[in-house]
Write an enzyme that holds these catalytic residues in place. Structure first.
Site, short mmCIF file in Angstrom:
data_model
loop_
_atom_site.label_atom_id
_atom_site.label_comp_id
_atom_site.label_asym_id
_atom_site.label_seq_id
_atom_site.Cartn_x
_atom_site.Cartn_y
_atom_site.Cartn_z
N GLU A 12 0.83 -1.21 0.00
CA GLU A 12 0.00 0.00 0.00
C GLU A 12 0.86 1.25 0.00
OE1 GLU A 12 -3.18 2.40 2.79
OE2 GLU A 12 -3.13 0.20 2.97
N ASN A 49 -2.65 -4.96 9.07
CA ASN A 49 -3.73 -4.77 10.04
C ASN A 49 -3.75 -5.89 11.07
OD1 ASN A 49 -6.32 -6.63 9.57
ND2 ASN A 49 -5.40 -6.25 7.57
#
Length: 336
Positions: A148, A247
């Site tokens: 990302e 995450n």
């Protein structure tokens, strides 16, 4: 957020065998798949329905080996680079987002491509573009090397974005012009750690501009809040997720910071070191945003082989977010 708890007791163990030790499993909610992950998986499945196999996917569509292996079995081919894709087959870009150069290269080769970038990551990309167009230098709060981060930094010209990973980095970063500065963040960071970094940046650079709405996504925020609500009294916490899942790793950190030092990341039940579960009476259980509920059920079943299990649900909110699929797949049938 307020949390709610409900309990469900498992069937009593067979009295003809030695009694199993009791274990309460506190199940965090929300957990597991988020809307962006669900959309990305649907994109691969519908592309296979529309175009037939093989369909190529640049990088892991999401960071979960079980999901990737399942899609591979259906005909998806995962590659590291666009150059590994034949020009006459469709290619899908992962949910983490890609630099602008990747779709440009696909266009140059006249390839059919589908962008599975999470819409919340795309929001960060658009923020970065807007600031660059307004001649602001950008600070990206994120983890070096994460897909990302690579994708977000690839939305602006070289040198237009500086990466900050820690509070220490925020104390030392040197932008070209503090009066023309903005920040964006990776969507899967620790909420608390990111707030500390932003506080330093705002203290050092009072004119810095930030996002109109927090870049850390709703799913990351909700799963971290659920872990904080669930962790009290837990002797151990298991987070189901991949070792390369940002995450998921943040959920382990949140549990440890909340007071449970025995907080572990496992990919699935087979990875659990049961010696680390000796003596536990209360186990916290959650899953990262790329981990399917099937793997949660697998861990619960494995616990039931060793303990007399009581399930307790600890929920902080309900999620009902759904993202639309790309127009190119609008006429593709859903996977069976």
């Amino acid at each position: 957020m307020t949390s709610s708890r409900s309990a469900m007791t498992a069937a009593a163990p067979d009295p003809t065998t030695a009694p199993l030790p009791p274990l309460t499993i506190a199940l965090a909610g929300p957990r597991g798949f988020c809307a962006g992950v669900d959309r990305a998986i649907q994109i691969v499945e519908r592309a296979l329905q529309k175009f037939g196999a093989p369909v190529y996917v640049r990088h892991e569509i999401v960071h979960n080996r079980f999901v990737v292996d399942s899609l591979r079995a259906k005909g998806a081919v995962f590659v590291d680079d666009l150059a590994q894709c034949p020009a006459d087959r469709p290619v899908i870009f992962s949910a983490h987002g890609v630099p602008k150069s990747v779709p440009a290269a696909a266009e140059a080769r006249r390839m059919t491509w589908v962008d599975a970038t999470c819409p919340l990551v795309s929001k960060v990309h658009m923020e970065a573009e807007r600031h660059a167009e307004d001649h602001r230098q950008l600070i990206l709060i994120g983890h070096a090397g994460h897909p990302e981060v690579i994708g977000t930094m690839g939305q602006v010209p070289d040198g237009a974005m500086l990466l900050v990973e820690t509070v220490a980095d925020a104390e030392t970063v040197q932008p070209q012009d503090p009066a023309a500065l903005a920040y964006v963040t990776q969507t899967t960071l620790s909420v608390d750690e990111t707030a500390d970094i932003v506080a330093v940046l705002r203290r050092r650079f009072p004119e810095i501009q930030g996002p109109r709405k927090e870049d850390i996504c709703y799913a990351t925020t909700n799963r971290q809040a659920a872990v904080k609500a669930m962790v009290e009294g837990c002797d151990a916490v298991l987070v189901i997720g991949a070792p390369n899942s940002s995450n998921s790793k943040r959920l382990v950190e949140v549990a440890r910071n909340a007071g449970c030092s025995r907080s572990l990341l496992v990919q699935r039940a087979a990875d659990i070191d049961w010696t680390q579960m000796d003596g536990i009476r209360r186990l916290g259980l959650t899953a990262g945003a790329s981990a399917p509920e099937l793997l949660v059920e697998e861990v619960i079943d494995a616990c039931r082989e060793r303990f007399a299990v009581t399930l307790e649900h600890v929920s902080v909110t309900e999620e009902n977010v759904v993202f639309k699929l790309p127009a190119i797949l609008a006429d593709a049938p859903a996977a069976e």
